[in-house]
Scaffold this active site. Structure first.
Site, PDB file in Angstrom:
ATOM      1  N   LYS A   1       0.750  -1.156   0.003  1.00 26.08           N
ATOM      2  CA  LYS A   1      -0.103   0.105   0.014  1.00 26.08           C
ATOM      3  C   LYS A   1       0.922   1.117   0.070  1.00 26.08           C
ATOM      4  O   LYS A   1       0.551   2.447  -0.451  1.00 26.08           O
ATOM      5  CB  LYS A   1      -0.878   0.037   1.286  1.00 26.08           C
ATOM      6  CG  LYS A   1      -1.970  -0.908   1.115  1.00 26.08           C
ATOM      7  CD  LYS A   1      -3.227  -0.704   2.057  1.00 26.08           C
ATOM      8  CE  LYS A   1      -4.430  -1.709   1.648  1.00 26.08           C
ATOM      9  NZ  LYS A   1      -5.562  -1.601   2.724  1.00 26.08           N
TER      10      LYS A   1
ATOM     11  N   LYS B   1     -10.603  -7.326  -8.321  1.00 29.67           N
ATOM     12  CA  LYS B   1     -11.752  -7.604  -7.463  1.00 29.67           C
ATOM     13  C   LYS B   1     -12.733  -6.216  -7.159  1.00 29.67           C
ATOM     14  O   LYS B   1     -12.326  -5.365  -7.477  1.00 29.67           O
ATOM     15  CB  LYS B   1     -11.205  -8.234  -6.093  1.00 29.67           C
ATOM     16  CG  LYS B   1     -11.015  -7.238  -5.009  1.00 29.67           C
ATOM     17  CD  LYS B   1     -10.683  -7.859  -3.604  1.00 29.67           C
ATOM     18  CE  LYS B   1     -10.314  -6.821  -2.438  1.00 29.67           C
ATOM     19  NZ  LYS B   1     -11.392  -6.012  -2.024  1.00 29.67           N
TER      20      LYS B   1
ATOM     21  N   LYS C   1     -14.423  -1.383  -2.862  1.00 26.85           N
ATOM     22  CA  LYS C   1     -15.046  -0.200  -2.118  1.00 26.85           C
ATOM     23  C   LYS C   1     -14.407   0.958  -2.346  1.00 26.85           C
ATOM     24  O   LYS C   1     -15.242   1.983  -2.774  1.00 26.85           O
ATOM     25  CB  LYS C   1     -15.250  -0.315  -0.608  1.00 26.85           C
ATOM     26  CG  LYS C   1     -16.088  -1.179   0.270  1.00 26.85           C
ATOM     27  CD  LYS C   1     -15.889  -0.848   1.696  1.00 26.85           C
ATOM     28  CE  LYS C   1     -15.817  -1.811   2.659  1.00 26.85           C
ATOM     29  NZ  LYS C   1     -14.272  -2.033   2.797  1.00 26.85           N
TER      30      LYS C   1
HETATM   31  N1  AQP Z   1     -14.702  -8.629  -4.038  1.00 23.65           N
HETATM   32  C1  AQP Z   1     -15.018  -9.222  -3.120  1.00 23.65           C
HETATM   33  N2  AQP Z   1     -15.550 -10.540  -2.928  1.00 23.65           N
HETATM   34  C2  AQP Z   1     -15.833 -11.213  -2.028  1.00 23.65           C
HETATM   35  N3  AQP Z   1     -15.490 -10.584  -0.748  1.00 23.65           N
HETATM   36  C3  AQP Z   1     -14.936  -9.507  -0.586  1.00 23.65           C
HETATM   37  N4  AQP Z   1     -14.604  -8.913   0.306  1.00 23.65           N
HETATM   38  C4  AQP Z   1     -13.932  -7.456   0.099  1.00 23.65           C
HETATM   39  N5  AQP Z   1     -14.120  -7.348  -1.334  1.00 23.65           N
HETATM   40  C5  AQP Z   1     -14.548  -8.775  -1.869  1.00 23.65           C
HETATM   41  C6  AQP Z   1     -14.765  -8.987   1.863  1.00 23.65           C
HETATM   42  O1  AQP Z   1     -15.503  -8.050   2.539  1.00 23.65           O
HETATM   43  C7  AQP Z   1     -15.119  -8.190   3.941  1.00 23.65           C
HETATM   44  C8  AQP Z   1     -14.693  -6.627   4.474  1.00 23.65           C
HETATM   45  O2  AQP Z   1     -13.713  -6.201   3.801  1.00 23.65           O
HETATM   46  P1  AQP Z   1     -12.568  -4.980   4.051  1.00 23.65           P
HETATM   47  O3  AQP Z   1     -13.636  -3.851   4.693  1.00 23.65           O
HETATM   48  O4  AQP Z   1     -11.552  -5.546   4.825  1.00 23.65           O
HETATM   49  O5  AQP Z   1     -12.234  -4.566   2.755  1.00 23.65           O
HETATM   50  P2  AQP Z   1     -11.224  -5.176   1.745  1.00 23.65           P
HETATM   51  O6  AQP Z   1     -11.179  -6.572   1.943  1.00 23.65           O
HETATM   52  O7  AQP Z   1      -9.964  -4.292   1.786  1.00 23.65           O
HETATM   53  O8  AQP Z   1     -12.167  -4.861   0.310  1.00 23.65           O
HETATM   54  P3  AQP Z   1     -12.823  -3.810  -0.174  1.00 23.65           P
HETATM   55  O9  AQP Z   1     -14.282  -3.951   0.302  1.00 23.65           O
HETATM   56  O10 AQP Z   1     -12.819  -3.730  -1.568  1.00 23.65           O
HETATM   57  O11 AQP Z   1     -12.460  -2.492   0.392  1.00 23.65           O
HETATM   58  P4  AQP Z   1     -10.925  -1.476  -0.122  1.00 23.65           P
HETATM   59  O12 AQP Z   1     -11.472  -0.770  -1.219  1.00 23.65           O
HETATM   60  O13 AQP Z   1     -10.896  -0.575   1.180  1.00 23.65           O
HETATM   61  O14 AQP Z   1     -10.290  -2.314  -0.392  1.00 23.65           O
HETATM   62  C9  AQP Z   1     -13.851  -9.176   3.995  1.00 23.65           C
HETATM   63  O15 AQP Z   1     -14.023 -10.307   4.553  1.00 23.65           O
HETATM   64  C10 AQP Z   1     -13.333  -9.245   2.613  1.00 23.65           C
HETATM   65  O16 AQP Z   1     -12.769 -10.470   2.430  1.00 23.65           O
END
Ligand code: AQP
Length: 325
Positions: free
Chosen positions: A108, A193, A196
């Site tokens: 990151k 993937k 958010k």
């Molecule tokens: N694309 C995805 N498919 C399935 N599961 C997903 N998760 C995230 N993206 C996917 C699952 O959501 C939970 C919360 O995740 P987080 O808040 O730790 O966010 P993250 O994994 O970093 O991914 P995001 O939601 O896309 O956020 P950003 O943009 O901040 O990186 C976890 O259980 C994750 O596995």
């Protein structure tokens, strides 16, 4: 046995978060589990305070609307009076080299340097805050993907070191692999993937999107020109992603759902309707909760009080053993 899982309000919740995590928490959660909105973790990269506050409430409402037991949910910043001192104690138990080894920080921070934006010290130290989240609650298990397993390992190291050096205070947690869930990918680019914080949300299905917007996003999903209706993730990643989303919504495998379609258009219509129906009750309940701030605040206070109550005795012990209380 307590399991602890968090979700960061770094952007609006998408269908990947829902199918991959939130729905499972709602279906399989145990009253002893804890789920939290990790708003402090969203501060490690540039953010807007007002948006963060709003997204934190929205995410809390979504977790409740999805059916997670309200008592088991809390907002991380409501525990700041406990997490602040505990994080400091753990930072003082953590070697610089241990923190510097975190792969996620390396990746990151490289991204940020690449973009020319400063790398926050919080991005470097947040695995220690994550250790505090886990250790304060005495969590036994932390379900995480590969990208977070190293952080749980750090929490284990810090717990053992503190217990061995100053006295027994912490439960040593375990990282556990959550059951395989659909890894939902971006509809506009199936190599990424669903994210958010994606800069372009055309291929991201947000949980609170209006049904018409969801329909339009699914209709524009990138597929291929092979016109083969099969589940072949390597050769047809866009179509495979749609089939995985449909399968997850219907609790079937992607191979089961592909039978019976005669065009990509039909698949897209079915995906759009399945996602809309899956999200409809959650969207409606979330909007109701957001329209009733008193009720949402009440729910938030109950979950916060429970989590604070769980941690207060442990924090007192830690500070006493560390010689600062
Ligand atoms: N694309 C995805 N498919 C399935 N599961 C997903 N998760 C995230 N993206 C996917 C699952 O959501 C939970 C919360 O995740 P987080 O808040 O730790 O966010 P993250 O994994 O970093 O991914 P995001 O939601 O896309 O956020 P950003 O943009 O901040 O990186 C976890 O259980 C994750 O596995």
């Amino acid at each position: 046995m307590t399991r602890l899982s968090g979700i960061t309000p770094s952007g609006p919740v998408h269908v990947g978060n829902y199918l991959g995590a939130i729905r499972r928490w709602a279906r399989e959660g145990d009253p002893a589990d804890l789920y939290f909105v990790s708003d402090l973790h969203a501060m490690t990269t540039p953010y807007h305070p007002q948006k963060l506050r709003g997204r934190t409430r929205e995410l809390l409402a979504i977790l409740i609307a999805a059916g997670i037991e309200p008592d088991t949910v809390f907002v991380q910043s409501d525990l700041l009076p406990q997490l602040g001192p505990l994080t400091w104690v753990l930072e003082c138990a953590c070697a610089f080299g241990e923190a510097a080894r975190m792969t996620q920080f390396k990746e990151k921070s490289a991204d940020r340097s690449h973009e020319g934006t400063p790398v926050r010290v919080g991005l470097f130290t947040y695995p220690v805050l994550m250790a505090a989240d886990i250790l304060l609650q005495g969590a036994d298990e932390v379900p995480v993907g590969d990208d977070q397993a190293q952080h749980v390992e750090l929490a284990r190291v810090l717990a053992r070191r503190f217990n061995g050096t100053y006295g027994e205070a912490f439960v040593v947690p375990r990282a556990v692999t959550p059951p395989a869930a659909a890894r939902v990918r971006d509809l506009a680019d199936a190599t990424r993937k669903m994210d958010k914080s994606a800069s372009d949300s055309a291929g991201v299905l947000f949980a609170l999107d209006e049904p018409d917007l969801l329909r339009r996003k699914v209709k524009r999903a990138v597929t291929d020109s092979l016109a083969r209706l099969e589940y072949r993730p390597d050769e047809q990643p866009g179509l495979a992603n749609l089939l995985e989303i449909l399968g997850a919504c219907l609790d079937k495998s992607p191979r089961e759902v592909v039978a019976g379609f005669s065009s990509y258009g039909e698949v897209k219509d079915a995906v759009a309707e399945a996602v809309i129906e899956e999200l409809r009750p959650i969207r409606e309940r979330t909007l109701e909760l957001l329209a009733d701030p008193t009720e949402l605040d009440r729910i938030r206070a109950v979950g916060g009080a429970r989590a604070t109550g769980r941690g207060s005795h442990r924090l007192t012990t830690v500070l006493r053993l560390a010689g600062v209380a």
